[in-house]
Design a protein around this motif. Sequence first.
Motif, mmCIF file in Angstrom:
data_model
loop_
_atom_site.group_PDB
_atom_site.id
_atom_site.type_symbol
_atom_site.label_atom_id
_atom_site.label_comp_id
_atom_site.label_asym_id
_atom_site.label_seq_id
_atom_site.Cartn_x
_atom_site.Cartn_y
_atom_site.Cartn_z
ATOM 1 N N TYR A 1 -5.143 -1.842 -10.301
ATOM 2 C CA TYR A 1 -6.176 -0.910 -9.853
ATOM 3 C C TYR A 1 -6.437 0.177 -10.894
ATOM 4 C CZ TYR A 1 -6.024 -2.944 -5.145
ATOM 5 O OH TYR A 1 -6.101 -3.791 -4.067
ATOM 6 N N ALA B 1 -5.871 4.736 2.376
ATOM 7 C CA ALA B 1 -5.486 3.367 2.727
ATOM 8 C C ALA B 1 -4.139 3.340 3.442
ATOM 9 C CB ALA B 1 -5.430 2.506 1.460
ATOM 10 N N SER C 1 -1.011 -3.245 -6.703
ATOM 11 C CA SER C 1 -1.896 -2.132 -6.346
ATOM 12 C C SER C 1 -1.824 -0.929 -7.274
ATOM 13 C CB SER C 1 -1.593 -1.662 -4.912
ATOM 14 O OG SER C 1 -1.952 -2.653 -3.979
ATOM 15 N N ILE D 1 0.834 -1.211 0.000
ATOM 16 C CA ILE D 1 0.000 0.000 0.000
ATOM 17 C C ILE D 1 0.866 1.257 0.000
ATOM 18 C CG2 ILE D 1 -1.681 1.309 1.346
ATOM 19 C CD1 ILE D 1 -2.841 -1.377 2.257
ATOM 20 N N ALA E 1 2.157 1.939 -3.539
ATOM 21 C CA ALA E 1 1.120 2.495 -4.402
ATOM 22 C C ALA E 1 0.801 3.940 -4.040
ATOM 23 C CB ALA E 1 -0.140 1.640 -4.314
ATOM 24 N N ALA E 2 0.701 4.227 -2.741
ATOM 25 C CA ALA E 2 0.372 5.588 -2.308
ATOM 26 C C ALA E 2 1.450 6.573 -2.733
ATOM 27 C CB ALA E 2 0.184 5.618 -0.792
ATOM 28 N N LEU F 1 -9.841 -0.637 0.749
ATOM 29 C CA LEU F 1 -8.600 -1.117 0.141
ATOM 30 C C LEU F 1 -7.610 -1.594 1.197
ATOM 31 C CD1 LEU F 1 -7.996 1.603 -2.626
ATOM 32 C CD2 LEU F 1 -8.571 -0.805 -2.996
ATOM 33 N N ASN G 1 -6.689 -5.615 1.517
ATOM 34 C CA ASN G 1 -5.350 -6.115 1.227
ATOM 35 C C ASN G 1 -4.775 -6.887 2.414
ATOM 36 O OD1 ASN G 1 -5.004 -5.163 -1.443
ATOM 37 N ND2 ASN G 1 -4.558 -3.112 -0.706
ATOM 38 N N MET H 1 -6.081 5.705 -2.170
ATOM 39 C CA MET H 1 -4.870 4.984 -1.770
ATOM 40 C C MET H 1 -4.133 5.730 -0.664
ATOM 41 S SD MET H 1 -3.442 2.124 -2.314
ATOM 42 C CE MET H 1 -4.229 1.631 -3.859
ATOM 43 N N GLY I 1 -10.880 4.014 0.461
ATOM 44 C CA GLY I 1 -9.527 3.824 0.965
ATOM 45 C C GLY I 1 -9.469 2.848 2.128
#
Length: 312
Positions: free
Chosen positions: A250, A213, A246, A73, A76-77, A108, A112, A210, A105
Motif C-alpha cells: 500500500y 479500516a 497491507s 488490518i 497495518a493500523a 480497504l 480485504n 487504515m 478506509g
Amino acid sequence: MDDQTQAPPSSPALAGPALAGPVLAGPVLAGLATRLPPHVWFGVSAVFHYLGPAFAVLLFPHVGVLGMAWLRIATAALIFAPLTRPWRTFARADLPTRLLLIAFGACLAVMNCSFYLALDRLPISLVAAIEFVGTIGIALAGLRSARNLAALGIAVTGTLLLTDVKWASDPVGLFWAFLNGALFVGYIVLGHRIARAGAGDGIAGLGAAMAVAFVVVLPIGLADALPAFFSPPLLVAAIGVGICSSVIPYVCDQLAMARLPRASFALMLSLLPVTATLIGILLLRQIPGPADCLGIALVVGGVALHRPASAG
C-alpha cells in the motif's frame, strides 16, 4: 494526446494542509520517492501483492478467513499509527477530505475481507481475473491515443493467457470475488486522489484510512483472530502477513500513484499475473508452459508500449 491525470495535485480537497502529517520514515523515504521511478515502487508492490495472500491462505485453518483479515488490518493500523499519527491528519483535514479518508478506509476493510472470503472458495487465478476486469475499465477511461489502446489490448491478451480462467459453480465465492473486484476499483480511484496530494501527504492519508479500516473490521473478525494471541508463532506469522499485504504494497502503491496517471497505474496492474508466475517458479517450483511465457511477453510488451501523459 495521451491519458490524462484524473485528479490533479491542485485539487482543493487534497491540497495544502488537508492531509498534512509526518512523512513515513522522514526525508529518507521522501528522497527515494522522487529519485526512484514510479515503476520501481509498483514492481515492489506487485511482488508483495501475491506473497501476502500466499501466506495468508496457509493461516486460514488456524484463525479463520475473517480472523486473518482482522489481523492483517490490525497489524497495518498499529504500524502506521505512530508513524503517520492519523488523529492529527483527521484533526487538520477539512470535511471533504475527512469523508474521502473514511470512504477509503471502509473500502480497504471490506475489500480485504471479501478478497479472503473469495480466496477461501475459488482459485486465486479466477479471483485475480475478476479483479482485473474493473481495472480494464479504468485504463480505457483514461486512454486518449491509439498507441495506448493497442498497449491495453496486448496487455489484456497476455493476462488472459496467464490466468487461464475456468468458471466456477460457487455463487457465494463469485459474489465475494466480484465485490472484491468492484472495491479494488474504488481502491484505485480513492487511493489515487489521496496520493496526488504528494508522496508524504498520501502516506499520511493512507495511515488515517487504515485506522478507519481497523474500526470497521474490529467487530467482524476479532473472535476468529483470538487464537493467534495465545500462540506466539501464529501471531508472528499473522503480523508478517499484515506487513507483506497491507504495509509494503500500500505504501508502494501510494508512491507510484503520486506520479502516475490513474489509467497508467490501472494498465500496469496487468503485470500482477506476471509476478504471480515468477513467484510460482521461485517458491513453488511451478514451471510455466509455452502459453504462460507468451502471456508474460505480451504483458511486458503492452506495458512497455504504453506512454503516460507525462512522457509527452
